[in-house]
Design an enzyme around this catalytic site. Structure first.
Site, PDB file in Angstrom:
ATOM      1  N   HIS A   1      -2.781   4.546   8.866  1.00  0.00           N
ATOM      2  CA  HIS A   1      -3.315   4.422   7.244  1.00  0.00           C
ATOM      3  C   HIS A   1      -4.169   5.936   6.970  1.00  0.00           C
ATOM      4  O   HIS A   1      -4.768   6.204   6.097  1.00  0.00           O
ATOM      5  CB  HIS A   1      -3.608   3.492   6.490  1.00  0.00           C
ATOM      6  CG  HIS A   1      -2.867   2.328   6.660  1.00  0.00           C
ATOM      7  ND1 HIS A   1      -3.250   0.966   6.559  1.00  0.00           N
ATOM      8  CD2 HIS A   1      -1.454   2.246   6.817  1.00  0.00           C
ATOM      9  CE1 HIS A   1      -2.254   0.074   6.745  1.00  0.00           C
ATOM     10  NE2 HIS A   1      -1.331   1.051   7.032  1.00  0.00           N
TER      11      HIS A   1
ATOM     12  N   CYS B   1      -4.709  18.611   0.324  1.00  0.00           N
ATOM     13  CA  CYS B   1      -4.492  18.913  -1.057  1.00  0.00           C
ATOM     14  C   CYS B   1      -3.567  17.982  -1.434  1.00  0.00           C
ATOM     15  O   CYS B   1      -2.357  17.735  -0.899  1.00  0.00           O
ATOM     16  CB  CYS B   1      -3.725  20.492  -0.852  1.00  0.00           C
ATOM     17  SG  CYS B   1      -3.245  20.897  -2.602  1.00  0.00           S
TER      18      CYS B   1
ATOM     19  N   CYS C   1      -4.005  26.408  -3.778  1.00  0.00           N
ATOM     20  CA  CYS C   1      -3.193  26.532  -4.671  1.00  0.00           C
ATOM     21  C   CYS C   1      -4.053  25.997  -6.030  1.00  0.00           C
ATOM     22  O   CYS C   1      -3.398  25.896  -7.271  1.00  0.00           O
ATOM     23  CB  CYS C   1      -1.973  25.408  -4.644  1.00  0.00           C
ATOM     24  SG  CYS C   1      -2.720  23.660  -4.643  1.00  0.00           S
TER      25      CYS C   1
ATOM     26  N   SER D   1     -10.152 -16.370  10.497  1.00  0.00           N
ATOM     27  CA  SER D   1      -9.714 -17.147   9.990  1.00  0.00           C
ATOM     28  C   SER D   1      -8.164 -17.062  10.198  1.00  0.00           C
ATOM     29  O   SER D   1      -7.626 -16.196  11.097  1.00  0.00           O
ATOM     30  CB  SER D   1      -9.685 -16.465   8.285  1.00  0.00           C
ATOM     31  OG  SER D   1     -11.062 -16.276   8.157  1.00  0.00           O
TER      32      SER D   1
ATOM     33  N   VAL E   1      -9.041   3.363   8.310  1.00  0.00           N
ATOM     34  CA  VAL E   1      -9.459   4.915   8.116  1.00  0.00           C
ATOM     35  C   VAL E   1     -10.867   5.277   8.351  1.00  0.00           C
ATOM     36  O   VAL E   1     -11.131   6.356   8.065  1.00  0.00           O
ATOM     37  CB  VAL E   1      -9.162   5.121   6.588  1.00  0.00           C
ATOM     38  CG1 VAL E   1      -7.602   4.479   6.426  1.00  0.00           C
ATOM     39  CG2 VAL E   1      -9.920   4.319   5.819  1.00  0.00           C
TER      40      VAL E   1
HETATM   41  C1  BV8 Z   1       5.115   2.072   2.532  1.00  0.00           C
HETATM   42  C2  BV8 Z   1      -5.454   3.378   3.259  1.00  0.00           C
HETATM   43  C3  BV8 Z   1       7.308   2.677   1.931  1.00  0.00           C
HETATM   44  C4  BV8 Z   1      -6.155   3.376   1.973  1.00  0.00           C
HETATM   45  C5  BV8 Z   1      -4.393   1.118   3.156  1.00  0.00           C
HETATM   46  C6  BV8 Z   1       7.406  -5.117   2.290  1.00  0.00           C
HETATM   47  C7  BV8 Z   1       7.238  -6.076   1.559  1.00  0.00           C
HETATM   48  C8  BV8 Z   1       6.190  -6.083   0.493  1.00  0.00           C
HETATM   49  C9  BV8 Z   1       5.471  -4.912   0.111  1.00  0.00           C
HETATM   50  C10 BV8 Z   1       5.821  -3.790   0.779  1.00  0.00           C
HETATM   51  C11 BV8 Z   1       6.728  -3.960   1.856  1.00  0.00           C
HETATM   52  N1  BV8 Z   1       6.802  -2.586   2.485  1.00  0.00           N
HETATM   53  C12 BV8 Z   1       5.796  -1.835   1.748  1.00  0.00           C
HETATM   54  C13 BV8 Z   1       5.237  -2.475   0.766  1.00  0.00           C
HETATM   55  C14 BV8 Z   1       4.480  -2.009  -0.023  1.00  0.00           C
HETATM   56  C15 BV8 Z   1       2.941  -2.304   0.519  1.00  0.00           C
HETATM   57  C16 BV8 Z   1       2.359  -3.190   1.033  1.00  0.00           C
HETATM   58  O1  BV8 Z   1       2.311  -3.617   2.213  1.00  0.00           O
HETATM   59  N2  BV8 Z   1       1.940  -4.252   0.017  1.00  0.00           N
HETATM   60  C17 BV8 Z   1       1.361  -5.517   0.399  1.00  0.00           C
HETATM   61  C18 BV8 Z   1       0.285  -5.759  -0.743  1.00  0.00           C
HETATM   62  C19 BV8 Z   1       2.433  -6.513   0.402  1.00  0.00           C
HETATM   63  N3  BV8 Z   1       2.840  -1.247   1.766  1.00  0.00           N
HETATM   64  C20 BV8 Z   1       2.934   0.036   1.518  1.00  0.00           C
HETATM   65  O2  BV8 Z   1       2.941   0.895   0.236  1.00  0.00           O
HETATM   66  C21 BV8 Z   1       2.751   1.032   2.610  1.00  0.00           C
HETATM   67  N4  BV8 Z   1       3.677   2.209   2.319  1.00  0.00           N
HETATM   68  O3  BV8 Z   1       5.337   1.082   3.007  1.00  0.00           O
HETATM   69  O4  BV8 Z   1       5.932   3.088   2.191  1.00  0.00           O
HETATM   70  C22 BV8 Z   1       7.465   1.895   0.785  1.00  0.00           C
HETATM   71  C23 BV8 Z   1       6.576   1.916  -0.471  1.00  0.00           C
HETATM   72  C24 BV8 Z   1       6.737   0.922  -1.413  1.00  0.00           C
HETATM   73  C25 BV8 Z   1       7.829  -0.083  -1.178  1.00  0.00           C
HETATM   74  C26 BV8 Z   1       8.250  -0.157   0.015  1.00  0.00           C
HETATM   75  C27 BV8 Z   1       8.103   0.718   1.091  1.00  0.00           C
HETATM   76  C28 BV8 Z   1       1.298   1.756   2.756  1.00  0.00           C
HETATM   77  C29 BV8 Z   1       0.559   0.708   3.127  1.00  0.00           C
HETATM   78  C30 BV8 Z   1      -1.036   1.480   3.268  1.00  0.00           C
HETATM   79  C31 BV8 Z   1      -1.797   1.382   2.319  1.00  0.00           C
HETATM   80  N5  BV8 Z   1      -3.247   1.988   2.895  1.00  0.00           N
HETATM   81  N6  BV8 Z   1      -5.557   1.820   3.458  1.00  0.00           N
HETATM   82  C32 BV8 Z   1      -7.466   3.155   1.796  1.00  0.00           C
HETATM   83  O5  BV8 Z   1      -8.055   2.422   2.598  1.00  0.00           O
HETATM   84  O6  BV8 Z   1      -8.154   3.295   0.962  1.00  0.00           O
HETATM   85  S1  BV8 Z   1      -3.909  -0.419   3.588  1.00  0.00           S
HETATM   86  C33 BV8 Z   1      -5.606  -1.015   3.665  1.00  0.00           C
HETATM   87  O7  BV8 Z   1      -5.280  -2.328   3.670  1.00  0.00           O
HETATM   88  C34 BV8 Z   1      -6.506  -0.724   4.825  1.00  0.00           C
HETATM   89  O8  BV8 Z   1      -5.918   0.121   5.695  1.00  0.00           O
HETATM   90  C35 BV8 Z   1      -6.713  -2.064   5.534  1.00  0.00           C
HETATM   91  O9  BV8 Z   1      -6.559  -2.035   6.736  1.00  0.00           O
HETATM   92  C36 BV8 Z   1      -5.701  -2.849   4.877  1.00  0.00           C
HETATM   93  C37 BV8 Z   1      -5.792  -4.446   4.724  1.00  0.00           C
HETATM   94  O10 BV8 Z   1      -5.297  -4.785   5.687  1.00  0.00           O
HETATM   95  P1  BV8 Z   1      -6.556  -5.292   6.812  1.00  0.00           P
HETATM   96  O11 BV8 Z   1      -6.777  -4.401   7.601  1.00  0.00           O
HETATM   97  O12 BV8 Z   1      -5.687  -6.503   7.459  1.00  0.00           O
HETATM   98  O13 BV8 Z   1      -7.768  -5.834   5.994  1.00  0.00           O
HETATM   99  P2  BV8 Z   1      -8.035  -7.265   5.361  1.00  0.00           P
HETATM  100  O14 BV8 Z   1      -9.187  -7.087   4.455  1.00  0.00           O
HETATM  101  O15 BV8 Z   1      -6.543  -7.584   4.717  1.00  0.00           O
HETATM  102  O16 BV8 Z   1      -8.138  -8.197   6.428  1.00  0.00           O
HETATM  103  C38 BV8 Z   1      -9.333  -8.511   7.307  1.00  0.00           C
HETATM  104  C39 BV8 Z   1      -9.201  -9.393   8.101  1.00  0.00           C
HETATM  105  O17 BV8 Z   1     -10.112  -9.377   9.137  1.00  0.00           O
HETATM  106  C40 BV8 Z   1      -9.161 -10.806   7.647  1.00  0.00           C
HETATM  107  O18 BV8 Z   1      -8.024 -11.713   8.062  1.00  0.00           O
HETATM  108  C41 BV8 Z   1     -10.587 -11.466   8.136  1.00  0.00           C
HETATM  109  O19 BV8 Z   1     -10.288 -12.834   8.129  1.00  0.00           O
HETATM  110  C42 BV8 Z   1     -10.628 -10.711   9.336  1.00  0.00           C
HETATM  111  N7  BV8 Z   1     -12.001 -10.541   9.696  1.00  0.00           N
HETATM  112  C43 BV8 Z   1     -13.177 -10.610   8.938  1.00  0.00           C
HETATM  113  N8  BV8 Z   1     -14.244 -10.236   9.727  1.00  0.00           N
HETATM  114  C44 BV8 Z   1     -13.507 -10.187  11.110  1.00  0.00           C
HETATM  115  C45 BV8 Z   1     -12.412 -10.370  11.030  1.00  0.00           C
HETATM  116  N9  BV8 Z   1     -11.547 -10.291  12.088  1.00  0.00           N
HETATM  117  C46 BV8 Z   1     -12.321 -10.161  13.506  1.00  0.00           C
HETATM  118  N10 BV8 Z   1     -13.704 -10.235  13.555  1.00  0.00           N
HETATM  119  C47 BV8 Z   1     -14.381 -10.212  12.312  1.00  0.00           C
HETATM  120  N11 BV8 Z   1     -15.766 -10.194  12.687  1.00  0.00           N
END
Ligand code: BV8
Length: 267
Positions: A136, A144, A167, A232, A120
């Site tokens: 995202h 709003c 609003c 990783s 984001v």
């Molecule tokens: C939805 C904005 C309908 C906000 C974010 C199915 C199964 C289970 C759960 C669900 C499912 N479907 C939906 C869900 C629920 C949920 C979900 O996925 N839960 C997870 C915990 C399982 N999803 C949702 O709610 C989505 N909505 O599907 O609506 C629905 C609703 C409810 C139930 C069903 C359906 C909305 C998801 C969006 C959430 N908003 N961001 C904000 O930022 O404040 S997500 C947020 O997490 C960020 O966008 C971020 O990108 C993301 C984290 O993921 P990553 O980007 O992968 O980051 P992370 O830190 O995890 O990993 C970093 C990686 O980088 C690591 O692997 C690391 O090793 C690597 N790394 C580190 N350094 C480097 C590197 N790689 C390369 N180079 C480097 N130098």
């Protein structure tokens, strides 16, 4: 795993498989999915890293929800203000610039290049990437909370969070919170390119957050070559065609150089 590339300390180089370079040079439809990891080298903490200072006692997945905002709008708004300040002090890194350069070179070759991000922070756009699909949302935009309409924030407002001029409801960042649906248009565009691409990169993402995490699997299932770039392992690692076990900011410029003889900021 013979399709795994590690940094070689002796040669200070990456041994990138030649067949991957050829695939990159000849791909017709290239799709890239990025996560928080590509911004890590810009100093933007990934979603899973421990939060610093005041925020260390909060779980981002608890704060990034409509329930948290309803419960304590001031706390959530101040969390995003803290993150906006972090992002404003960050610059795109060599990984962002390499993807922007790769997009231009692929398009010059009359092939298709689509960048999909979970981030984001807007750093891809600042590096010059075009047509970025922000799954995202974007932390620098405001809307709003009640009507969902985009709102230009009134910086002089004393209210925390500021109020909607239409609003009077509270304003919120224009990001997708956990439990909220993604934009149908953004999701459809990302789904479509995952279905049709012949080369898919998954870069800097833990491939845990749905529905973004399904995109590389859709690409794999339709026969695309899938490349993971991450220092990783992730749940995608055992399934990826190639695993480049390196930071994005190092391996993406190396890929650009190997495939096109170019550096990220060269003409
Ligand atoms: C939805 C904005 C309908 C906000 C974010 C199915 C199964 C289970 C759960 C669900 C499912 N479907 C939906 C869900 C629920 C949920 C979900 O996925 N839960 C997870 C915990 C399982 N999803 C949702 O709610 C989505 N909505 O599907 O609506 C629905 C609703 C409810 C139930 C069903 C359906 C909305 C998801 C969006 C959430 N908003 N961001 C904000 O930022 O404040 S997500 C947020 O997490 C960020 O966008 C971020 O990108 C993301 C984290 O993921 P990553 O980007 O992968 O980051 P992370 O830190 O995890 O990993 C970093 C990686 O980088 C690591 O692997 C690391 O090793 C690597 N790394 C580190 N350094 C480097 C590197 N790689 C390369 N180079 C480097 N130098």
């Amino acid at each position: 795993m013979e399709n795994r590339t590690e940094h070689n300390p002796e040669t200070q180089r990456f041994q990138i498989p030649p067949e991957l370079i050829h695939t990159l040079q000849t791909a017709c439809q290239l799709a890239v999915l990025t996560g928080a990891g590509i911004s890590a080298e810009s100093g933007v903490p990934t979603f899973r890293e421990a939060q610093t200072g005041l925020w260390s006692r909060y779980d981002p997945q608890e704060l990034a929800t409509p329930q948290a905002f309803r419960r304590d709008p001031k706390l959530v708004w101040e969390w995003y203000t803290w993150r906006r300040n972090l992002v404003s002090q960050a610059d795109p890194n060599a990984g962002h610039h390499a993807l922007a350069k790769m997009e231009k070179l692929v398009k010059e070759n009359n092939s298709r290049f689509t960048l999909i991000t979970q981030n984001v922070d807007g750093l891809h756009q600042r590096a010059g990437s075009e047509g970025v699909i922000e799954l995202h949302g974007n932390i620098n935009r405001t809307k709003c909370f009640l009507e969902g309409i985009p709102v230009e924030e009134n910086e002089s407002s004393e209210d925390i969070p500021p109020r909607c001029p239409v609003c009077g409801g509270p304003l919120r960042p224009d990001v997708v919170w956990f439990g909220e649906n993604l934009s149908a248009q953004a999701l459809k565009s990302a789904w479509d390119i995952a279905q049709t691409c012949d080369l898919f990169f998954s870069i800097g993402t833990s491939t845990v957050i749905e529905p973004a995490a399904s995109l590389p699997h859709i690409a794999l299932n339709q026969g695309a070559i899938v490349v993971e770039i991450n220092p990783s392992d992730t749940p995608l690692t055992p399934l990826a065609t190639y695993v480049l076990r390196a930071p994005a900011g190092e391996i993406l410029p190396a890929l650009l150089l190997s495939a096109w003889g170019k550096l990220p900021n060269s003409q």
